[in-house]
Design an enzyme around this catalytic site. Structure first.
Site, PDB file in Angstrom:
ATOM      1  N   HIS A 141       0.658  -1.192   0.270  1.00 56.32           N
ATOM      2  CA  HIS A 141      -0.360   0.020  -0.214  1.00 56.32           C
ATOM      3  C   HIS A 141       0.826   1.535   0.084  1.00 56.32           C
ATOM      4  CE1 HIS A 141       0.723   0.412   4.272  1.00 56.32           C
ATOM      5  NE2 HIS A 141       0.547  -0.267   4.337  1.00 56.32           N
ATOM      6  N   CYS A 149       2.057  -4.810   7.098  1.00 53.28           N
ATOM      7  CA  CYS A 149       2.074  -4.645   5.635  1.00 53.28           C
ATOM      8  C   CYS A 149       2.914  -4.030   4.723  1.00 53.28           C
ATOM      9  CB  CYS A 149       0.816  -3.681   5.557  1.00 53.28           C
ATOM     10  SG  CYS A 149      -0.620  -4.307   5.952  1.00 53.28           S
TER      11      CYS A 149
END
Length: 232
Positions: A141, A149
């Site tokens: 992201h 992440c």
């Protein structure tokens, strides 16, 4: 590689209904097309993503359907990283997963600008986590924060997201994302096992997938590898 259907061919059209995706194409697509042409990649292409935690490196590999081997197209540095080397074991451990995954979600309205979700937890993760909750919502992201992440910044995720949209729109239903603890050469493996001996069997298994791609520049069939995973 499946034959594109009407739904697949309209995937890009659907994505372009979202403002952030349109803006990404407006500012990034023209230059990306020039870079693709320079690498003699024209028209439809197939995408493979490899990520290396220790190096904080995300690699974009591309090939056209008529080609056997992938070629390295671009490299994006992780903006930051949480946790340490080793797989994700449970919800809240801040670990970035390690293993063989694929893109399972496109999020054009992400809290982190744009995001590509991977299919964590996969079958191996579920077995490893045993009675613990394995966690979920692992994405590549934008922004520069993470609790497991892979963040790339807003500007870089725009390019990765566009390339994923183009591959998906061309009929690539499953875009592989292989996340490794590090580039698993024998030397690196021996070095890191001194600090993480508990992952010897697991990392040796991952090394087979790493070595296959390095030798052949083709994505291995990871089904058998996943079926023979070993871990403590």
């Amino acid at each position: 590689m499946s034959i594109p259907t009407l739904a697949q061919s309209s995937f890009k059209t659907q994505q372009l209904t979202f403002e952030r995706v349109r803006e990404a194409y407006d500012v990034k697509w023209e230059n990306l097309q020039k870079e693709l042409a320079k690498e003699q990649i024209t028209g439809k292409f197939i995408l493979y993503i490899a990520a290396y935690k220790a190096e904080r490196r995300l690699e974009i590999w591309l090939k056209q359907s008529t080609q056997k081997q992938y070629k390295l197209f671009k490299v994006y540095p992780f903006c930051t990283l949480s946790g340490v080397l080793g797989p994700k074991l449970k919800e809240g451990d801040l670990q970035t997963p390690e293993g063989f995954y694929h893109i399972a979600a496109f999020n054009p309205k992400s809290n982190f600008h744009l995001s590509l979700g991977i299919n964590y937890p996969n079958s191996v993760d579920l077995l490893r986590s045993a009675n613990e909750k394995p966690g979920n919502h692992i994405y590549i992201h934008g922004n520069c924060v993470t609790v497991g992440c892979i963040p790339l910044t807003d500007e870089k995720i725009k390019e990765v997201y566009i390339l994923a949209v183009e591959a998906r729109n061309s009929g690539q239903n499953e875009i592989p994302v292989h996340i490794f603890p590090f580039k698993i050469t024998d030397a690196n493996l021996n070095k890191h096992l001194s600090a993480f001996p508990q992952y010897k069997a697991f990392w040796t298994n991952l090394q087979q997938g790493y070595a296959y791609f390095k030798k052949y520049r083709q994505v291995p069939d990871v089904t058998e590898l996943m079926n023979t995973y070993q871990f403590k």
